[in-house]
Design a protein around this motif. Structure first.
Motif, PDB file in Angstrom:
ATOM      1  N   CYS A   5       0.843  -1.203   0.000  1.00  0.00           N
ATOM      2  CA  CYS A   5       0.000   0.000   0.000  1.00  0.00           C
ATOM      3  C   CYS A   5       0.879   1.254   0.000  1.00  0.00           C
ATOM      4  O   CYS A   5       2.103   1.171   0.107  1.00  0.00           O
ATOM      5  N   SER A   6       0.256   2.394  -0.112  1.00  0.00           N
ATOM      6  CA  SER A   6       1.019   3.644  -0.143  1.00  0.00           C
ATOM      7  C   SER A   6       1.086   4.278   1.251  1.00  0.00           C
ATOM      8  O   SER A   6       0.401   3.838   2.179  1.00  0.00           O
ATOM      9  N   ILE A   7       1.937   5.326   1.340  1.00  0.00           N
ATOM     10  CA  ILE A   7       2.141   6.026   2.616  1.00  0.00           C
ATOM     11  C   ILE A   7       1.757   7.486   2.425  1.00  0.00           C
ATOM     12  O   ILE A   7       2.234   8.130   1.483  1.00  0.00           O
ATOM     13  N   SER A   8       0.929   7.983   3.308  1.00  0.00           N
ATOM     14  CA  SER A   8       0.702   9.440   3.319  1.00  0.00           C
ATOM     15  C   SER A   8       1.435   9.999   4.528  1.00  0.00           C
ATOM     16  O   SER A   8       1.667   9.284   5.511  1.00  0.00           O
ATOM     17  N   ILE A   9       1.801  11.284   4.444  1.00  0.00           N
ATOM     18  CA  ILE A   9       2.661  11.851   5.494  1.00  0.00           C
ATOM     19  C   ILE A   9       1.980  13.071   6.108  1.00  0.00           C
ATOM     20  O   ILE A   9       1.374  13.875   5.396  1.00  0.00           O
ATOM     21  N   ARG A  10       2.108  13.169   7.419  1.00  0.00           N
ATOM     22  CA  ARG A  10       1.608  14.357   8.123  1.00  0.00           C
ATOM     23  C   ARG A  10       2.727  14.890   9.011  1.00  0.00           C
ATOM     24  O   ARG A  10       3.309  14.149   9.806  1.00  0.00           O
ATOM     25  N   SER A  11       3.021  16.204   8.837  1.00  0.00           N
ATOM     26  CA  SER A  11       3.969  16.843   9.758  1.00  0.00           C
ATOM     27  C   SER A  11       3.182  17.651  10.778  1.00  0.00           C
ATOM     28  O   SER A  11       3.127  17.323  11.945  1.00  0.00           O
ATOM     29  N   GLY A  12       2.532  18.751  10.302  1.00  0.00           N
ATOM     30  CA  GLY A  12       1.758  19.587  11.234  1.00  0.00           C
ATOM     31  C   GLY A  12       0.256  19.494  11.043  1.00  0.00           C
ATOM     32  O   GLY A  12      -0.504  20.044  11.833  1.00  0.00           O
ATOM     33  N   GLY A  13      -0.183  18.844   9.953  1.00  0.00           N
ATOM     34  CA  GLY A  13      -1.623  18.673   9.721  1.00  0.00           C
ATOM     35  C   GLY A  13      -2.322  19.931   9.239  1.00  0.00           C
ATOM     36  O   GLY A  13      -3.542  20.029   9.287  1.00  0.00           O
ATOM     37  N   HIS A  14      -1.558  20.911   8.735  1.00  0.00           N
ATOM     38  CA  HIS A  14      -2.181  22.179   8.350  1.00  0.00           C
ATOM     39  C   HIS A  14      -2.515  22.284   6.875  1.00  0.00           C
ATOM     40  O   HIS A  14      -2.912  23.357   6.408  1.00  0.00           O
ATOM     41  N   SER A  15      -2.328  21.233   6.118  1.00  0.00           N
ATOM     42  CA  SER A  15      -2.783  21.298   4.729  1.00  0.00           C
ATOM     43  C   SER A  15      -4.290  21.548   4.760  1.00  0.00           C
ATOM     44  O   SER A  15      -5.037  20.818   5.406  1.00  0.00           O
ATOM     45  N   TRP A  16      -4.715  22.617   4.055  1.00  0.00           N
ATOM     46  CA  TRP A  16      -6.152  22.973   4.066  1.00  0.00           C
ATOM     47  C   TRP A  16      -6.985  21.809   3.554  1.00  0.00           C
ATOM     48  O   TRP A  16      -8.103  21.582   4.004  1.00  0.00           O
ATOM     49  N   ALA A  17      -6.467  21.110   2.554  1.00  0.00           N
ATOM     50  CA  ALA A  17      -7.230  20.043   1.901  1.00  0.00           C
ATOM     51  C   ALA A  17      -6.968  18.680   2.543  1.00  0.00           C
ATOM     52  O   ALA A  17      -7.357  17.654   1.994  1.00  0.00           O
ATOM     53  N   ALA A  18      -6.330  18.681   3.712  1.00  0.00           N
ATOM     54  CA  ALA A  18      -6.052  17.442   4.469  1.00  0.00           C
ATOM     55  C   ALA A  18      -5.389  16.380   3.588  1.00  0.00           C
ATOM     56  O   ALA A  18      -5.831  15.239   3.507  1.00  0.00           O
ATOM     57  N   TRP A  19      -4.292  16.765   2.947  1.00  0.00           N
ATOM     58  CA  TRP A  19      -3.594  15.844   2.044  1.00  0.00           C
ATOM     59  C   TRP A  19      -3.047  14.612   2.758  1.00  0.00           C
ATOM     60  O   TRP A  19      -2.744  13.608   2.115  1.00  0.00           O
ATOM     61  N   SER A  20      -2.897  14.699   4.073  1.00  0.00           N
ATOM     62  CA  SER A  20      -2.329  13.540   4.782  1.00  0.00           C
ATOM     63  C   SER A  20      -3.339  12.407   4.944  1.00  0.00           C
ATOM     64  O   SER A  20      -2.946  11.284   5.280  1.00  0.00           O
ATOM     65  N   VAL A  21      -4.612  12.669   4.696  1.00  0.00           N
ATOM     66  CA  VAL A  21      -5.641  11.641   4.930  1.00  0.00           C
ATOM     67  C   VAL A  21      -6.025  11.024   3.586  1.00  0.00           C
ATOM     68  O   VAL A  21      -6.692  11.659   2.759  1.00  0.00           O
ATOM     69  N   ARG A  22      -5.597   9.776   3.364  1.00  0.00           N
ATOM     70  CA  ARG A  22      -5.780   9.143   2.047  1.00  0.00           C
ATOM     71  C   ARG A  22      -6.368   7.752   2.208  1.00  0.00           C
ATOM     72  O   ARG A  22      -5.967   6.988   3.106  1.00  0.00           O
ATOM     73  N   ASP A  23      -7.271   7.427   1.316  1.00  0.00           N
ATOM     74  CA  ASP A  23      -7.931   6.119   1.389  1.00  0.00           C
ATOM     75  C   ASP A  23      -6.918   4.983   1.285  1.00  0.00           C
ATOM     76  O   ASP A  23      -6.068   4.968   0.394  1.00  0.00           O
ATOM     77  N   ASP A  24      -7.029   4.068   2.209  1.00  0.00           N
ATOM     78  CA  ASP A  24      -6.305   2.791   2.200  1.00  0.00           C
ATOM     79  C   ASP A  24      -4.779   2.903   2.321  1.00  0.00           C
ATOM     80  O   ASP A  24      -4.056   1.915   2.172  1.00  0.00           O
ATOM     81  N   ALA A  25      -4.284   4.115   2.590  1.00  0.00           N
ATOM     82  CA  ALA A  25      -2.829   4.270   2.772  1.00  0.00           C
ATOM     83  C   ALA A  25      -2.469   4.017   4.240  1.00  0.00           C
ATOM     84  O   ALA A  25      -3.347   3.924   5.098  1.00  0.00           O
ATOM     85  N   ILE A  26      -1.173   3.905   4.512  1.00  0.00           N
ATOM     86  CA  ILE A  26      -0.716   3.991   5.905  1.00  0.00           C
ATOM     87  C   ILE A  26      -0.365   5.456   6.135  1.00  0.00           C
ATOM     88  O   ILE A  26       0.450   6.026   5.401  1.00  0.00           O
ATOM     89  N   LEU A  27      -1.002   6.045   7.125  1.00  0.00           N
ATOM     90  CA  LEU A  27      -0.740   7.468   7.425  1.00  0.00           C
ATOM     91  C   LEU A  27       0.432   7.529   8.413  1.00  0.00           C
ATOM     92  O   LEU A  27       0.325   7.039   9.537  1.00  0.00           O
TER      93      LEU A  27
END
Ligand SMILES: Cc1cc2nc3c(=O)[nH]c(=O)nc-3n(C[C@H](O)[C@H](O)[C@H](O)COP(=O)(O)OP(=O)(O)OC[C@H]3O[C@@H](n4cnc5c(N)ncnc54)[C@H](O)[C@@H]3O)c2cc1C
Length: 460
Positions: A54-76
């Protein structure tokens, strides 16, 4: 290994979105969240994703307006607990982890007589901010924050640790300065060149009735662009707290080392006024301020636990900016905390930029931040932003990644050559698309990345 929170477990929902700034919550569900605290945790997360396919999404501060760190079926991979800040012996370079916020960094640096011109809001983390380029304090004169990134450490999509600077793995450093969420590896440390902190920071603020929009906007643009290189100038339209009447604010901050120099810098603005003897509603010229005070004001304008829809455009240099932005500045949706801003990017916008992925700018940065509390206003607020942007974008050369949502609007984010090279590097360094890239409609962009074209032109 760090804590792995599986979908379905009691802690999952908090781990999925608890650190996402925008309360317009995404309906996307990672298969698990890893809260990494060490480099080893990060490497093991890559191995786990490889095993799981599966893919990996990354979160540093969580301030992306569009919540890019939250992705279907990825490991966050949440880096919130992976925190360090170190200064080299000569106090010229700070090595920081991606989840360190501007406020944390400058709180640490000020005690050493140093500063880093990070994001205007205190809680934005350097991770997402620097990868997008970073419109930091006084960037119209000091340039983009990412220009001060001298090196990075990464964990690649294959799970290898690399140091990237001008001598080794240069192309990853090139990409890290402007790729945004399409960067094809996980940054684990940034090496940032620092500047001396400022002993005299002062501001001048004028609040005007919105009926005087055109005169005030023309004047704000003019005096900002005539200012010396210590001054950041901005025009903001909003409903002042407790008021149902819109107003436009012209705000200038000077960063200087002495009182005299700060007063002299602002005098050019303080002794000038828009034509026609219009009266400001409030006038606060040349008062002491500080980074801390400016952070507080920014935090108040961008409250927590609110719903946000943002968009932005670099307006063409030869456009009639005041007229292009008239609707955006004078029709904010009532009953909301929405605001729009114009920000001077000149003269930095007229230099030849360093060789890096970031390659799009103009003299005029425009952004909409639509802010509201109740879900029932979603449709009204979204419709307003879309209507305004549909007209503004026709006078734009492109947009800034940091205030964009590719699921809603795609345009040009890089120069042609740089955009092409960036997508090639994505495929070279992450051929399997292990790292979630640009979140477009349906999350389909994958290793291809973004097209980097004005999609609205194609529809004409
Ligand atoms: C209130 C507010 C104020 C803002 N003010 C400014 C401003 O003044 N100037 C400005 O330029 N921007 C500003 N922004 C935009 C901000 O820079 C971006 O939203 C940025 O993404 C935030 O970084 P983050 O790490 O907090 O976000 P995150 O949501 O954690 O990260 C965004 C994306 O960046 C990528 N990413 C993050 N960390 C890494 C990493 N370590 N390795 C690889 N990829 C990574 C991932 O794709 C991630 O999903 C503001 C945003 C908010 C909400």
């Amino acid at each position: 290994m760090a804590s792995i929170i599986q979908r379905g477990s009691p802690a999952y929902e908090e781990a999925r979105i608890g650190r996402v700034f925008n309360h317009r919550r995404p309906k996307r569900y990672p298969r698990a969240v890893v809260e990494a605290a060490t480099l080893d945790d990060i490497m093991k997360t890559v191995q786990l994703a490889k095993i799981e396919g599966c893919s990996i999404s990354i979160r540093s501060g969580g301030h992306s307006w569009a919540a890019w760190s939250v992705r279907d079926d990825a490991i966050l991979l949440d880096l919130g607990k992976y925190q360090f800040m170190e200064l080299n012996e000569s106090k010229t370079i700070a090595k920081v982890s991606p989840s360190i916020t501007g406020n944390m960094l400058n709180g640490f640096l000020v005690t050493k007589g140093k500063m880093f011109a990070g994001g205007h809001c205190p809680d934005v983390a350097v991770g997402g901010f620097l990868l997008q380029g970073g419109m930091g304090w006084n960037c119209a004169h000091w340039g983009w924050a990412c220009e001060k990134v001298k090196a990075i450490d990464v964990v690649t999509s294959e799970g290898n640790i690399l140091h990237c600077d001008e001598n080794e793995n240069q192309e990853l450093l090139w990409a890290a300065r402007g790729a945004g969420p399409g960067f094809p590896a996980i940054v684990t440390a940034f090496y940032l060149e620092l500047r001396d902190s400022f002993k005299a920071v002062k501001s001048s603020t004028f609040v005007w009735p919105i009926s005087e929009y055109a005169k005030v906007m023309d004047w704000t643009i003019k005096v900002s662009q005539e200012s010396d290189d210590s001054i950041e100038g901005v025009a903001v339209a909003m409903f002042p707290p407790g008021s149902t009447e819109m107003a436009i604010t012209s705000h200038f901050v000077t960063f200087q080392q002495t009182e005299e120099a700060a007063i002299a810098s602002l005098s050019h603005i303080d002794n000038s006024r828009p034509p026609g003897a219009i009266k400001p509603i409030i006038e606060v010229p040349c008062v002491p301020t500080s980074l801390r005070k400016e952070y507080e004001d920014q935090a108040a304008a961008n409250p927590h636990k609110h719903r946000y829809r943002c968009d932005n455009a670099y307006i063409e240099n030869n456009a009639n900016v005041t007229e292009v932005l008239r609707e955006a500045f004078t029709t904010l949706p009532h009953g909301t905390k929405a605001f729009t801003l114009w920000f001077s990017m000149a003269p930095a916008s007229r230099r030849e930029m360093p060789d890096m992925a970031l390659s799009m700018q103009s003299d005029h940065y425009f952004a909409i931040y639509c802010v509201w509390e109740d879900e029932k206003d979603d449709e009204r607020c979204n419709a307003w932003v879309s209507t305004v942007m549909a007209k503004v974008e026709r006078h734009s050369v492109g947009a800034y990644l940091g205030d964009s949502d590719f699921q809603v609007r795609r345009t040009r984010f890089w120069g042609e050559k740089q955009g092409k090279r960036l997508m090639e590097l994505r495929r070279k360094w992450d051929p399997e698309g292990r790292i979630c890239g640009y979140l477009d409609e349906g999350d389909r962009s994958g290793t291809a990345g973004l097209e980097n074209i004005h999609e609205w032109q194609r529809k004409l």
